[in-house]
Design a protein around this motif. Structure first.
Motif, PDB file in Angstrom:
ATOM      1  N   LYS A  58       0.819  -1.216   0.000  1.00 53.70           N
ATOM      2  CA  LYS A  58       0.000   0.000   0.000  1.00 53.70           C
ATOM      3  C   LYS A  58       0.853   1.267   0.000  1.00 53.70           C
ATOM      4  O   LYS A  58       0.317   2.363  -0.029  1.00 53.70           O
ATOM      5  N   LYS A  59       2.167   1.109   0.052  1.00 55.62           N
ATOM      6  CA  LYS A  59       3.055   2.278   0.051  1.00 55.62           C
ATOM      7  C   LYS A  59       3.498   2.651  -1.357  1.00 55.62           C
ATOM      8  O   LYS A  59       4.043   3.715  -1.570  1.00 55.62           O
ATOM      9  N   GLY A  60       3.273   1.755  -2.311  1.00 50.78           N
ATOM     10  CA  GLY A  60       3.763   1.971  -3.663  1.00 50.78           C
ATOM     11  C   GLY A  60       2.895   2.902  -4.500  1.00 50.78           C
ATOM     12  O   GLY A  60       1.727   3.152  -4.202  1.00 50.78           O
ATOM     13  N   LEU A  61       3.500   3.376  -5.550  1.00 51.36           N
ATOM     14  CA  LEU A  61       2.832   4.281  -6.485  1.00 51.36           C
ATOM     15  C   LEU A  61       1.614   3.614  -7.129  1.00 51.36           C
ATOM     16  O   LEU A  61       0.578   4.256  -7.313  1.00 51.36           O
ATOM     17  N   THR A  62       1.726   2.334  -7.439  1.00 47.79           N
ATOM     18  CA  THR A  62       0.613   1.629  -8.092  1.00 47.79           C
ATOM     19  C   THR A  62      -0.633   1.678  -7.206  1.00 47.79           C
ATOM     20  O   THR A  62      -1.719   1.987  -7.679  1.00 47.79           O
ATOM     21  N   TRP A  63      -0.468   1.375  -5.909  1.00 43.56           N
ATOM     22  CA  TRP A  63      -1.600   1.420  -4.986  1.00 43.56           C
ATOM     23  C   TRP A  63      -2.173   2.827  -4.910  1.00 43.56           C
ATOM     24  O   TRP A  63      -3.377   3.037  -4.986  1.00 43.56           O
ATOM     25  N   ARG A  64      -1.295   3.809  -4.756  1.00 40.21           N
ATOM     26  CA  ARG A  64      -1.757   5.192  -4.620  1.00 40.21           C
ATOM     27  C   ARG A  64      -2.523   5.674  -5.850  1.00 40.21           C
ATOM     28  O   ARG A  64      -3.412   6.508  -5.737  1.00 40.21           O
ATOM     29  N   ASN A  65      -2.191   5.124  -7.011  1.00 37.97           N
ATOM     30  CA  ASN A  65      -2.851   5.540  -8.248  1.00 37.97           C
ATOM     31  C   ASN A  65      -4.143   4.778  -8.548  1.00 37.97           C
ATOM     32  O   ASN A  65      -4.831   5.104  -9.506  1.00 37.97           O
ATOM     33  N   LEU A  66      -4.447   3.777  -7.738  1.00 36.20           N
ATOM     34  CA  LEU A  66      -5.687   3.018  -7.958  1.00 36.20           C
ATOM     35  C   LEU A  66      -6.907   3.870  -7.620  1.00 36.20           C
ATOM     36  O   LEU A  66      -6.847   4.741  -6.740  1.00 36.20           O
ATOM     37  N   ASP A  67      -7.995   3.576  -8.271  1.00 32.60           N
ATOM     38  CA  ASP A  67      -9.261   4.229  -7.984  1.00 32.60           C
ATOM     39  C   ASP A  67      -9.656   3.943  -6.534  1.00 32.60           C
ATOM     40  O   ASP A  67      -9.491   2.823  -6.042  1.00 32.60           O
ATOM     41  N   GLU A  68     -10.178   4.947  -5.834  1.00 28.21           N
ATOM     42  CA  GLU A  68     -10.560   4.788  -4.431  1.00 28.21           C
ATOM     43  C   GLU A  68     -11.558   3.643  -4.231  1.00 28.21           C
ATOM     44  O   GLU A  68     -11.515   2.957  -3.214  1.00 28.21           O
ATOM     45  N   ILE A  69     -12.443   3.451  -5.177  1.00 31.65           N
ATOM     46  CA  ILE A  69     -13.441   2.372  -5.074  1.00 31.65           C
ATOM     47  C   ILE A  69     -12.745   1.014  -5.027  1.00 31.65           C
ATOM     48  O   ILE A  69     -13.122   0.142  -4.248  1.00 31.65           O
ATOM     49  N   ILE A  70     -11.707   0.838  -5.830  1.00 28.40           N
ATOM     50  CA  ILE A  70     -10.949  -0.424  -5.839  1.00 28.40           C
ATOM     51  C   ILE A  70     -10.266  -0.621  -4.487  1.00 28.40           C
ATOM     52  O   ILE A  70     -10.303  -1.715  -3.912  1.00 28.40           O
ATOM     53  N   LYS A  71      -9.663   0.432  -3.951  1.00 28.96           N
ATOM     54  CA  LYS A  71      -8.977   0.333  -2.657  1.00 28.96           C
ATOM     55  C   LYS A  71      -9.947  -0.050  -1.543  1.00 28.96           C
ATOM     56  O   LYS A  71      -9.629  -0.890  -0.700  1.00 28.96           O
ATOM     57  N   ILE A  72     -11.120   0.567  -1.546  1.00 27.95           N
ATOM     58  CA  ILE A  72     -12.125   0.309  -0.506  1.00 27.95           C
ATOM     59  C   ILE A  72     -12.585  -1.150  -0.538  1.00 27.95           C
ATOM     60  O   ILE A  72     -12.898  -1.733   0.498  1.00 27.95           O
ATOM     61  N   GLU A  73     -12.600  -1.743  -1.723  1.00 28.45           N
ATOM     62  CA  GLU A  73     -13.077  -3.125  -1.864  1.00 28.45           C
ATOM     63  C   GLU A  73     -12.089  -4.155  -1.311  1.00 28.45           C
ATOM     64  O   GLU A  73     -12.445  -5.316  -1.128  1.00 28.45           O
ATOM     65  N   VAL A  74     -10.851  -3.759  -1.040  1.00 24.07           N
ATOM     66  CA  VAL A  74      -9.851  -4.680  -0.488  1.00 24.07           C
ATOM     67  C   VAL A  74     -10.005  -4.714   1.027  1.00 24.07           C
ATOM     68  O   VAL A  74      -9.592  -3.803   1.732  1.00 24.07           O
ATOM     69  N   LYS A  75     -10.655  -5.801   1.493  1.00 22.01           N
ATOM     70  CA  LYS A  75     -11.000  -5.898   2.912  1.00 22.01           C
ATOM     71  C   LYS A  75     -10.432  -7.133   3.587  1.00 22.01           C
ATOM     72  O   LYS A  75     -10.438  -7.232   4.803  1.00 22.01           O
ATOM     73  N   ASP A  76      -9.993  -8.108   2.775  1.00 18.90           N
ATOM     74  CA  ASP A  76      -9.532  -9.374   3.345  1.00 18.90           C
ATOM     75  C   ASP A  76      -8.565 -10.038   2.364  1.00 18.90           C
ATOM     76  O   ASP A  76      -8.275  -9.482   1.300  1.00 18.90           O
ATOM     77  N   ALA A  77      -8.080 -11.211   2.742  1.00 16.42           N
ATOM     78  CA  ALA A  77      -7.093 -11.908   1.903  1.00 16.42           C
ATOM     79  C   ALA A  77      -7.644 -12.194   0.511  1.00 16.42           C
ATOM     80  O   ALA A  77      -6.943 -11.989  -0.488  1.00 16.42           O
ATOM     81  N   ALA A  78      -8.878 -12.632   0.412  1.00 18.49           N
ATOM     82  CA  ALA A  78      -9.449 -12.990  -0.893  1.00 18.49           C
ATOM     83  C   ALA A  78      -9.496 -11.784  -1.831  1.00 18.49           C
ATOM     84  O   ALA A  78      -9.107 -11.883  -3.006  1.00 18.49           O
ATOM     85  N   SER A  79      -9.947 -10.648  -1.332  1.00 10.95           N
ATOM     86  CA  SER A  79     -10.027  -9.460  -2.189  1.00 10.95           C
ATOM     87  C   SER A  79      -8.631  -8.911  -2.503  1.00 10.95           C
ATOM     88  O   SER A  79      -8.384  -8.420  -3.608  1.00 10.95           O
ATOM     89  N   ALA A  80      -7.706  -9.022  -1.560  1.00 11.20           N
ATOM     90  CA  ALA A  80      -6.326  -8.580  -1.803  1.00 11.20           C
ATOM     91  C   ALA A  80      -5.665  -9.468  -2.858  1.00 11.20           C
ATOM     92  O   ALA A  80      -4.983  -8.970  -3.763  1.00 11.20           O
ATOM     93  N   ILE A  81      -5.883 -10.774  -2.766  1.00 14.76           N
ATOM     94  CA  ILE A  81      -5.301 -11.712  -3.733  1.00 14.76           C
ATOM     95  C   ILE A  81      -5.843 -11.432  -5.131  1.00 14.76           C
ATOM     96  O   ILE A  81      -5.089 -11.423  -6.104  1.00 14.76           O
ATOM     97  N   LYS A  82      -7.131 -11.181  -5.228  1.00 10.01           N
ATOM     98  CA  LYS A  82      -7.711 -10.881  -6.546  1.00 10.01           C
ATOM     99  C   LYS A  82      -7.042  -9.641  -7.144  1.00 10.01           C
ATOM    100  O   LYS A  82      -6.648  -9.642  -8.308  1.00 10.01           O
ATOM    101  N   LEU A  83      -6.895  -8.594  -6.345  1.00 12.04           N
ATOM    102  CA  LEU A  83      -6.251  -7.368  -6.831  1.00 12.04           C
ATOM    103  C   LEU A  83      -4.802  -7.639  -7.237  1.00 12.04           C
ATOM    104  O   LEU A  83      -4.359  -7.219  -8.305  1.00 12.04           O
ATOM    105  N   MET A  84      -4.052  -8.351  -6.401  1.00 15.28           N
ATOM    106  CA  MET A  84      -2.640  -8.613  -6.690  1.00 15.28           C
ATOM    107  C   MET A  84      -2.467  -9.498  -7.919  1.00 15.28           C
ATOM    108  O   MET A  84      -1.516  -9.335  -8.675  1.00 15.28           O
ATOM    109  N   LYS A  85      -3.389 -10.424  -8.127  1.00 14.49           N
ATOM    110  CA  LYS A  85      -3.324 -11.292  -9.304  1.00 14.49           C
ATOM    111  C   LYS A  85      -3.566 -10.465 -10.573  1.00 14.49           C
ATOM    112  O   LYS A  85      -2.879 -10.642 -11.574  1.00 14.49           O
TER     113      LYS A  85
END
Length: 116
Positions: A58-85
């Motif tokens: 979450k410290k990287g430029l890629t995370w900071r440039n993501l749409d806020e809606i996408i960031k809000i949807e990352v709440k647990d391992a499953a949603s984080a894994i989907k984003l990282m994949k």
């Protein structure tokens, strides 16, 4: 010792890890997940070992440039894994796997303790 580095080649931390292994004459394989992707299995394993909050950078430029809606949807391992994949640049780098143990990020002292 078989060491595998997961990351992207132009990342400063990945370059430091590669240099560390080269200077200490430790062979490694490099997996460029920008080109080769990263498996669901690896992401699940890393999240279980390190915690998804540490694997998701979450410290990287890629995370900071993501749409806020996408960031809000990352709440647990499953949603984080989907984003990282879908967006491998959000994975903290490097992830290093070896018979001596696994490590995420680059910290020279930790590398020395684990690998030398």
């Amino acid at each position: 010792m078989n060491v595998k580095i997961f990351g992207i080649p132009n990342c400063g931390s990945v370059k430091k890890a590669k240099t560390f292994f080269e200077q200490n004459k430790i062979d490694y394989d490099f997996h460029d997940y920008k080109k080769l992707g990263v498996s669901q299995q690896n992401l699940e394993k890393w999240c279980k070992e390190f915690g998804w909050e540490k694997v998701l950078n979450k410290k990287g430029l890629t995370w900071r440039n993501l749409d806020e809606i996408i960031k809000i949807e990352v709440k647990d391992a499953a949603s984080a894994i989907k984003l990282m994949k879908d967006n491998t640049s959000t994975i903290k780098r490097p992830v290093v796997e070896s018979a001596k143990g696994n490590i995420i990020g680059f910290n020279e002292e930790e590398y020395e303790q684990l690998f030398i």
